[in-house]
Design an enzyme around this catalytic site. Structure first.
Site, PDB file in Angstrom:
ATOM      1  N   THR A  72       0.849  -1.202   0.000  1.00 50.11           N
ATOM      2  CA  THR A  72       0.000   0.000   0.000  1.00 50.11           C
ATOM      3  C   THR A  72       0.882   1.249   0.000  1.00 50.11           C
ATOM      4  OG1 THR A  72      -1.779  -1.144   1.133  1.00 50.11           O
ATOM      5  CG2 THR A  72      -1.728   1.256   1.371  1.00 50.11           C
ATOM      6  N   ASN A 169      -6.377  -8.761  -8.012  1.00 49.74           N
ATOM      7  CA  ASN A 169      -6.438  -9.551  -6.775  1.00 49.74           C
ATOM      8  C   ASN A 169      -7.781 -10.247  -6.559  1.00 49.74           C
ATOM      9  OD1 ASN A 169      -6.717  -6.559  -6.536  1.00 49.74           O
ATOM     10  ND2 ASN A 169      -7.653  -7.094  -4.601  1.00 49.74           N
ATOM     11  N   GLN A 210       0.142  -9.455  -6.744  1.00 50.14           N
ATOM     12  CA  GLN A 210      -0.428 -10.796  -6.937  1.00 50.14           C
ATOM     13  C   GLN A 210       0.307 -11.559  -8.037  1.00 50.14           C
ATOM     14  OE1 GLN A 210      -2.796 -12.182  -5.084  1.00 50.14           O
ATOM     15  NE2 GLN A 210      -3.497 -10.407  -3.942  1.00 50.14           N
ATOM     16  N   SER A 230       5.030  -7.156  -2.718  1.00 49.23           N
ATOM     17  CA  SER A 230       4.681  -7.316  -1.301  1.00 49.23           C
ATOM     18  C   SER A 230       5.155  -8.682  -0.822  1.00 49.23           C
ATOM     19  CB  SER A 230       3.163  -7.205  -1.138  1.00 49.23           C
ATOM     20  OG  SER A 230       2.784  -7.523   0.183  1.00 49.23           O
ATOM     21  N   ALA A 231       5.623  -8.754   0.434  1.00 50.19           N
ATOM     22  CA  ALA A 231       6.150 -10.034   0.942  1.00 50.19           C
ATOM     23  C   ALA A 231       5.044 -10.985   1.386  1.00 50.19           C
ATOM     24  CB  ALA A 231       7.103  -9.766   2.105  1.00 50.19           C
ATOM     25  N   HIS A 232       3.971 -10.439   1.983  1.00 51.07           N
ATOM     26  CA  HIS A 232       3.032 -11.359   2.626  1.00 51.07           C
ATOM     27  C   HIS A 232       2.114 -12.087   1.636  1.00 51.07           C
ATOM     28  CE1 HIS A 232      -0.963  -9.216   2.935  1.00 51.07           C
ATOM     29  NE2 HIS A 232      -0.213  -8.168   2.683  1.00 51.07           N
ATOM     30  N   THR A 272      14.124   3.725   9.920  1.00 48.72           N
ATOM     31  CA  THR A 272      15.085   2.623  10.043  1.00 48.72           C
ATOM     32  C   THR A 272      14.559   1.388   9.322  1.00 48.72           C
ATOM     33  OG1 THR A 272      15.726   3.490  12.180  1.00 48.72           O
ATOM     34  CG2 THR A 272      16.347   1.203  11.740  1.00 48.72           C
ATOM     35  N   CYS A 360      -9.487  -5.930   1.945  1.00 54.96           N
ATOM     36  CA  CYS A 360      -9.723  -4.557   2.404  1.00 54.96           C
ATOM     37  C   CYS A 360     -11.207  -4.209   2.400  1.00 54.96           C
ATOM     38  CB  CYS A 360      -8.997  -3.556   1.512  1.00 54.96           C
ATOM     39  SG  CYS A 360      -7.284  -3.932   1.282  1.00 54.96           S
TER      40      CYS A 360
HETATM   41  N1  PLP Z   1      -2.042  -4.504  -4.295  1.00 58.02           N
HETATM   42  C1  PLP Z   1      -2.668  -5.665  -4.476  1.00 58.02           C
HETATM   43  C2  PLP Z   1      -2.968  -6.145  -5.863  1.00 58.02           C
HETATM   44  C3  PLP Z   1      -3.047  -6.447  -3.379  1.00 58.02           C
HETATM   45  O1  PLP Z   1      -3.691  -7.602  -3.567  1.00 58.02           O
HETATM   46  C4  PLP Z   1      -2.746  -5.962  -2.084  1.00 58.02           C
HETATM   47  C5  PLP Z   1      -3.171  -6.721  -0.886  1.00 58.02           C
HETATM   48  O2  PLP Z   1      -4.309  -6.953  -0.650  1.00 58.02           O
HETATM   49  C6  PLP Z   1      -2.086  -4.738  -1.960  1.00 58.02           C
HETATM   50  C7  PLP Z   1      -1.746  -4.034  -3.085  1.00 58.02           C
HETATM   51  C8  PLP Z   1      -1.755  -4.166  -0.619  1.00 58.02           C
HETATM   52  O3  PLP Z   1      -0.750  -4.909   0.003  1.00 58.02           O
HETATM   53  P1  PLP Z   1      -0.299  -4.644   1.504  1.00 58.02           P
HETATM   54  O4  PLP Z   1      -1.203  -5.459   2.345  1.00 58.02           O
HETATM   55  O5  PLP Z   1       1.137  -5.124   1.571  1.00 58.02           O
HETATM   56  O6  PLP Z   1      -0.410  -3.204   1.758  1.00 58.02           O
END
Ligand code: PLP
Length: 410
Positions: A72, A169, A210, A230-232, A272, A360
């Site tokens: 984000t 996503n 994604q 994104s890592a998660h 940091t 979200c």
């Molecule tokens: N962009 C996409 C396509 C996503 O699927 C997501 C996560 O839902 C994000 C951005 C946001 O990722 P983060 O949770 O690391 O802010």
């Protein structure tokens, strides 16, 4: 009760190898990467090694990877930072060329995004709109693919940035990123040099959060100037993202920071560095690179099996965006006559975790804007569920889930 997780597009469990990497760093690598002593240097070396791994995996330079606190934030940096850079570059030009001052001040920046971006792009665009930017929202066709003709028409002298998601996503629909990049490149070349800024705008950003797991995200092949990771979503920790930001020879970066302070991350993102999360991110990237092709095929076959079985239970079930090129792990399925929200709750009560779309939006009563933009009816939107699979999904797990789903649906 056995719990079955089919919501990998929302977040993924930490891979055991990533966990090992995180644990050892959490214990031993606590120094501030800005400090000059041994502990600081050790932390900085770890951050740099991780940066190198991530840069290499997308064919970027070491200095082009900026770590952020989430995808984000990376998306915010791409949009807000590009707009800020444009203003800064204008100032430089103003200093040297006062005659242009009036023109320059009249320059209302344009940003082009698609209607099916993640909220972190759409909400940022709306916010920038309030601050005076002009935002063009590109429509998608019934397969969820961005209208390239409209993109071509929307590009103008004032366009600072185009941001198009690499793979959605909610539906997994893959956008023609290389084609979009070609359109933008042609536009830039035709104009030759922009009268307003020192940098050749518009820039092209893609959100590859994604997509990275399954697609080749080589920035040179995609032709992007900015890319979010994104890592998660790839079996790494939460709270760490990265933005690839192309460097230019004339000016070091096409962005200006939105978080200022100690000047970390080449001045683009102060604060940091989160050494532990960054090492976990790099490990997750390495694992994704090693397994990409094999995993893509395995999950594709599993998804095919799952949908075929769903059709046997509910023959009227519809795979949304069925004709589009999609990521293999996401199935967005409409169950005509059912209410997706109550299905989701029933599934969860029986141990199966799925979602209605983006995490979200999960707490909102609104149906999916992505499906709406594809032209699905209100009923279709309200009956659609997203199943997303991943590294730890097995056929056996799917069969168990299907038995439970059959009971619920019948
Ligand atoms: N962009 C996409 C396509 C996503 O699927 C997501 C996560 O839902 C994000 C951005 C946001 O990722 P983060 O949770 O690391 O802010």
């Amino acid at each position: 009760m056995r719990r079955i997780y089919f919501d990998y597009a929302a977040s993924t469990p930490i891979d055991p190898e990533v966990l090992k990497e995180i644990n050892s760093n959490l214990r031993d690598n606590f120094g501030n990467s800005g400090s000059l002593h041994y502990f600081g240097q050790k932390a900085m070396a770890t951050v740099d090694k991780s940066r190198e791994i991530i840069a290499k995996s997308i064919n970027a330079d070491f200095r082009e990877i900026v770590f952020t606190g989430s995808a984000t934030e990376a998306n915010n940096l791409a949009l807000r930072g590009a707009l800020k850079a444009k203003n800064q570059n204008l100032k430089i030009k103003n200093k040297n060329n006062n005659l242009k001052l009036k023109n320059v001040l009249n320059f209302k920046p344009r940003i082009i995004v698609s209607n099916i971006e993640h909220e972190s792009i759409l909400e940022t665009a709306r916010d920038l709109e309030k601050e005076g930017a002009e935002i063009i929202y590109l429509p998608v066709d019934k397969n969820g693919v961005v209208d390239l003709k409209k993109l071509e028409k929307a590009l103008n002298e004032r366009t600072v940035l185009v941001s198009i998601i690499c793979a959605n996503n909610e539906t997994g629909v893959i956008q023609p990123i290389a084609k979009i990049s070609e359109i933008i490149r042609n536009f830039r070349e035709k104009r030759h040099s922009n009268p307003y800024t020192l940098n050749p705008i518009p820039y092209f950003h893609t959100d590859a959060v994604q997509a990275f797991q399954f697609l080749d995200c080589n920035i040179k092949n995609l032709g992007v100037d900015l890319m979010t990771l994104s890592a998660h979503k790839i079996y790494g920790p939460k709270g760490i993202g990265a933005l690839y930001a192309r460097t230019l020879h004339s000016t070091p970066y096409i962005l200006y920071p939105i978080i200022t302070g100690g000047g970390q991350e080449f001045g683009l993102r102060s604060g940091t560095e989160n050494t532990v999360a960054i090492t976990g991110f790099a490990k997750a990237i390495e694992l994704a690179n090693e397994n990409r092709q094999k995993e893509k095929k395995r999950i594709f076959l599993l998804s095919q099996y799952f949908f075929k079985e769903i059709k046997k239970i509910i023959p009227s079930a519809q795979l949304n965006a069925e004709r589009a090129e999609r990521l293999p792990n996401i199935l967005n399925i409409a169950f005509p006559g059912y209410d997706a929200e109550s299905l989701l709750i029933k599934f969860d009560l029986n141990g199966i975790a799925v979602s209605r779309g983006s995490a979200c939006m999960a707490r909102s009563s609104q149906s999916s804007y992505v499906l709406k933009e594809m032209g699905l009816s209100e009923n279709q939107q309200r009956s659609s569920l997203r199943f997303s699979f991943g590294r730890f999904t097995t056929k056996e797990e799917m069969s168990s889930a299907l038995k439970i789903i059959k009971k619920i649906l019948k």
